[in-house]
Design a protein around this motif. Structure first.
Motif, PDB file in Angstrom:
ATOM      1  N   ILE A   1       1.210  -7.944   7.651  1.00  0.00           N
ATOM      2  CA  ILE A   1       0.873  -6.618   7.105  1.00  0.00           C
ATOM      3  C   ILE A   1      -0.377  -6.671   6.219  1.00  0.00           C
ATOM      4  N   PRO A   2      -0.461  -7.548   5.212  1.00  0.00           N
ATOM      5  CA  PRO A   2      -1.711  -7.592   4.432  1.00  0.00           C
ATOM      6  C   PRO A   2      -2.921  -8.014   5.257  1.00  0.00           C
ATOM      7  N   ASP A   3      -2.721  -8.836   6.280  1.00  0.00           N
ATOM      8  CA  ASP A   3      -3.859  -9.245   7.108  1.00  0.00           C
ATOM      9  C   ASP A   3      -4.401  -8.072   7.927  1.00  0.00           C
ATOM     10  N   TRP A   4      -3.516  -7.216   8.430  1.00  0.00           N
ATOM     11  CA  TRP A   4      -3.983  -6.032   9.159  1.00  0.00           C
ATOM     12  C   TRP A   4      -4.653  -5.045   8.190  1.00  0.00           C
ATOM     13  N   ALA A   5      -4.125  -4.908   6.992  1.00  0.00           N
ATOM     14  CA  ALA A   5      -4.764  -4.030   6.006  1.00  0.00           C
ATOM     15  C   ALA A   5      -6.178  -4.520   5.699  1.00  0.00           C
ATOM     16  N   GLU A   6      -6.331  -5.826   5.548  1.00  0.00           N
ATOM     17  CA  GLU A   6      -7.653  -6.386   5.274  1.00  0.00           C
ATOM     18  C   GLU A   6      -8.621  -6.113   6.419  1.00  0.00           C
ATOM     19  N   LEU A   7      -8.160  -6.259   7.654  1.00  0.00           N
ATOM     20  CA  LEU A   7      -9.018  -5.986   8.807  1.00  0.00           C
ATOM     21  C   LEU A   7      -9.443  -4.528   8.840  1.00  0.00           C
ATOM     22  N   LEU A   8      -8.517  -3.626   8.601  1.00  0.00           N
ATOM     23  CA  LEU A   8      -8.833  -2.199   8.640  1.00  0.00           C
ATOM     24  C   LEU A   8      -9.822  -1.814   7.535  1.00  0.00           C
ATOM     25  N   ILE A   9      -9.671  -2.404   6.372  1.00  0.00           N
ATOM     26  CA  ILE A   9     -10.625  -2.157   5.290  1.00  0.00           C
ATOM     27  C   ILE A   9     -12.005  -2.665   5.679  1.00  0.00           C
ATOM     28  N   GLN A  10     -12.056  -3.833   6.330  1.00  0.00           N
ATOM     29  CA  GLN A  10     -13.327  -4.369   6.799  1.00  0.00           C
ATOM     30  C   GLN A  10     -13.993  -3.423   7.801  1.00  0.00           C
ATOM     31  N   LEU A  11     -13.222  -2.875   8.723  1.00  0.00           N
ATOM     32  CA  LEU A  11     -13.775  -1.925   9.692  1.00  0.00           C
ATOM     33  C   LEU A  11     -14.316  -0.691   8.979  1.00  0.00           C
ATOM     34  N   ASP A  12     -13.585  -0.189   8.012  1.00  0.00           N
ATOM     35  CA  ASP A  12     -14.024   1.003   7.285  1.00  0.00           C
ATOM     36  C   ASP A  12     -15.317   0.735   6.516  1.00  0.00           C
ATOM     37  N   ASP A  13     -15.435  -0.466   5.964  1.00  0.00           N
ATOM     38  CA  ASP A  13     -16.608  -0.802   5.167  1.00  0.00           C
ATOM     39  C   ASP A  13     -17.844  -1.058   6.026  1.00  0.00           C
ATOM     40  N   GLN A  14     -17.664  -1.691   7.188  1.00  0.00           N
ATOM     41  CA  GLN A  14     -18.806  -2.223   7.918  1.00  0.00           C
ATOM     42  C   GLN A  14     -19.317  -1.321   9.038  1.00  0.00           C
ATOM     43  N   LEU A  15     -18.484  -0.478   9.614  1.00  0.00           N
ATOM     44  CA  LEU A  15     -18.892   0.253  10.808  1.00  0.00           C
ATOM     45  C   LEU A  15     -19.530   1.591  10.454  1.00  0.00           C
TER      46      LEU A  15
ATOM     47  N   ARG B   1      10.045  -9.246  24.347  1.00  0.00           N
ATOM     48  CA  ARG B   1       9.304  -8.320  23.510  1.00  0.00           C
ATOM     49  C   ARG B   1      10.105  -8.135  22.231  1.00  0.00           C
ATOM     50  N   TYR B   2       9.473  -7.569  21.225  1.00  0.00           N
ATOM     51  CA  TYR B   2      10.185  -7.346  19.970  1.00  0.00           C
ATOM     52  C   TYR B   2      11.340  -6.374  20.205  1.00  0.00           C
ATOM     53  N   ASP B   3      12.468  -6.671  19.567  1.00  0.00           N
ATOM     54  CA  ASP B   3      13.619  -5.795  19.743  1.00  0.00           C
ATOM     55  C   ASP B   3      13.318  -4.410  19.173  1.00  0.00           C
ATOM     56  N   ARG B   4      14.128  -3.436  19.555  1.00  0.00           N
ATOM     57  CA  ARG B   4      13.814  -2.036  19.248  1.00  0.00           C
ATOM     58  C   ARG B   4      13.653  -1.777  17.762  1.00  0.00           C
ATOM     59  N   ALA B   5      14.546  -2.340  16.961  1.00  0.00           N
ATOM     60  CA  ALA B   5      14.471  -2.089  15.520  1.00  0.00           C
ATOM     61  C   ALA B   5      13.206  -2.700  14.925  1.00  0.00           C
ATOM     62  N   THR B   6      12.908  -3.944  15.316  1.00  0.00           N
ATOM     63  CA  THR B   6      11.699  -4.601  14.827  1.00  0.00           C
ATOM     64  C   THR B   6      10.457  -3.842  15.259  1.00  0.00           C
ATOM     65  N   LYS B   7      10.400  -3.460  16.544  1.00  0.00           N
ATOM     66  CA  LYS B   7       9.225  -2.752  17.075  1.00  0.00           C
ATOM     67  C   LYS B   7       9.049  -1.413  16.369  1.00  0.00           C
ATOM     68  N   SER B   8      10.128  -0.668  16.190  1.00  0.00           N
ATOM     69  CA  SER B   8      10.028   0.641  15.554  1.00  0.00           C
ATOM     70  C   SER B   8       9.456   0.531  14.150  1.00  0.00           C
ATOM     71  N   ARG B   9       9.960  -0.420  13.379  1.00  0.00           N
ATOM     72  CA  ARG B   9       9.459  -0.607  12.011  1.00  0.00           C
ATOM     73  C   ARG B   9       7.996  -1.037  12.029  1.00  0.00           C
ATOM     74  N   ALA B  10       7.651  -1.929  12.948  1.00  0.00           N
ATOM     75  CA  ALA B  10       6.297  -2.461  12.981  1.00  0.00           C
ATOM     76  C   ALA B  10       5.291  -1.402  13.406  1.00  0.00           C
ATOM     77  N   VAL B  11       5.649  -0.589  14.401  1.00  0.00           N
ATOM     78  CA  VAL B  11       4.745   0.481  14.830  1.00  0.00           C
ATOM     79  C   VAL B  11       4.500   1.451  13.677  1.00  0.00           C
ATOM     80  N   ALA B  12       5.554   1.833  12.988  1.00  0.00           N
ATOM     81  CA  ALA B  12       5.399   2.757  11.862  1.00  0.00           C
ATOM     82  C   ALA B  12       4.539   2.142  10.757  1.00  0.00           C
ATOM     83  N   THR B  13       4.722   0.845  10.514  1.00  0.00           N
ATOM     84  CA  THR B  13       3.953   0.176   9.474  1.00  0.00           C
ATOM     85  C   THR B  13       2.469   0.147   9.817  1.00  0.00           C
ATOM     86  N   LEU B  14       2.137  -0.268  11.054  1.00  0.00           N
ATOM     87  CA  LEU B  14       0.730  -0.409  11.405  1.00  0.00           C
ATOM     88  C   LEU B  14       0.034   0.943  11.523  1.00  0.00           C
ATOM     89  N   THR B  15       0.680   1.917  12.126  1.00  0.00           N
ATOM     90  CA  THR B  15       0.044   3.243  12.198  1.00  0.00           C
ATOM     91  C   THR B  15      -0.131   3.833  10.802  1.00  0.00           C
TER      92      THR B  15
END
Length: 364
Positions: free
Chosen positions: A265-279, A334-348
């Motif tokens: 989660i923090p690694d994806w946040a860092e990537l998204l911040i980098q995209l916002d800053d650089q593009l 693939r990730y089980d339904r509960a894991t996938k649901s939480r992860a999709v909501a987190t990343l979006t």
């Protein structure tokens, strides 16, 4: 001595394709495109084969496991496309175009393409490009204007060009990819699309005029260093985005595969911040992304244990995954339904917070 980004990319290209053997189907070199491939690798040994689908020395050969990367670099198969057909899709594209290549010189450890021919699966390039282009022109003409917007595109029929290969690498082997870009430049009701993990700056000269969408695949730097073997580093892909926009491409992002592991989660946040800053604002005004969570495969898991076992520490997670039999009978996880649901909501949610300018076309 300062090493430029361009110099690094040129050095990477030289090591990516060091072709020493051409495995050739009958007639595959007897075309303009076949002769072009031969001219690009004049010192490669020619080995005649009956079919690009059946080369025991390459495909299904467990002995190649310890030569995984060397096979991808040193061997190139040259064939002709026998079955030329376009299939409906509906996610990234409206249609899957007939391939002009399959296999890859890169070695992403999660890639499904090795399942098709087994083990290293180097690139096969098809040399009957004229038939493929003629088929696509007929197919586009038959569709007529797109009746209304969908998640693929608001106005154009979208054709995916690289279902089983990476077009940026394929363009180093022949002019198949630039021929397709030129074709779609002339088709006002359609556009081409392909995802890539490799920056090929020669494609900046292809003059797509907005009719080709390139989707740069991105993931956190830590994941790419472990999983995206022989690809352009994430920083290099991000640095190329604005250049491709300026060259006339529509540029989207492909967050794939998303791997759930400690610290993701923090690694994806860092990537998204980098995209916002650089593009640039020019990119952001036309941007969109797709989000695809990891699907793994039992057979590929076993193969990876033989050449890159550390990757399986994050890819093979029985505590988070469930089995799924695919349409072609492959035993995937693939990730089980509960894991996938939480992860999709987190990343979006992270995308909405750190890159609110980035529409999510779909997430699964």
């Amino acid at each position: 001595m300062v090493v430029t980004q361009q110099a690094r990319e040129q050095a990477r290209a030289r090591t990516l394709l060091d072709v020493r053997r051409l495995w050739v189907e009958p007639g595959a070199l007897d075309t303009d495109r076949g002769r072009q491939v031969r001219d690009r690798f004049p010192d490669a040994e020619l080995i005649e084969v009956a079919s690009h689908w059946n080369i025991p020395e390459l495909h299904g050969n467990a002995g190649n496991l310890q030569r995984w990367v060397r096979v991808k670099s040193e061997d190139l198969v040259v064939g002709t496309k026998k079955s030329i057909a376009t299939r409906p899709n509906g996610r990234s594209a409206d249609f899957i175009a007939p391939s002009t290549a399959n296999g890859c010189a890169m070695a992403c450890v999660y890639c499904y393409v090795p399942r098709r021919k087994g083990y290293a699966n180097p690139i096969t390039v098809f040399t009957n490009i004229e038939r493929i282009v003629a088929h696509l022109r007929r197919h586009v003409a038959k569709q007529g204007p797109k009746p209304g917007p969908n998640q693929c595109d608001p106005t154009a029929w979208v054709y995916d060009l690289g279902e089983n290969s990476d077009c940026s690498v394929d363009a180093m082997i022949s002019d198949n990819v630039t021929d397709l870009i030129a074709t779609f430049r002339e088709l006002p009701t359609a556009k081409a699309s392909f995802a890539t993990k490799y920056v090929n700056r020669s494609l900046l000269d292809a003059d797509p005029q907005g009719r080709t969408r390139i989707r740069f695949s991105l993931m956190p730097h830590a994941d790419a260093r472990q999983l995206d073997v022989r690809t352009t580093p994430i920083a290099g892909r991000i640095a190329a985005v604005d250049d491709f926009v300026a060259a006339g491409y529509e540029v989207h992002l492909n967050f794939s595969p998303v791997v759930v592991r400690p610290g993701w989660i923090p690694d994806w946040a860092e990537l998204l911040i980098q995209l916002d800053d650089q593009l640039s604002s020019a990119f952001k005004q036309q941007a969109a992304c797709e989000v695809i969570f990891l699907t793994h495969n039992e057979g590929l898991h076993a193969v990876n244990l033989g050449w890159h076992p550390r990757a399986e520490d994050v890819l093979w997670r029985p505590d988070l995954q469930e089995r799924k039999v695919s349409e072609n009978g492959q035993h995937n996880v693939r990730y089980d339904r509960a894991t996938k649901s939480r992860a999709v909501a987190t990343l979006t949610g992270l995308i909405a917070e750190h890159a609110p300018w980035l529409p999510v076309r779909y997430a699964f």
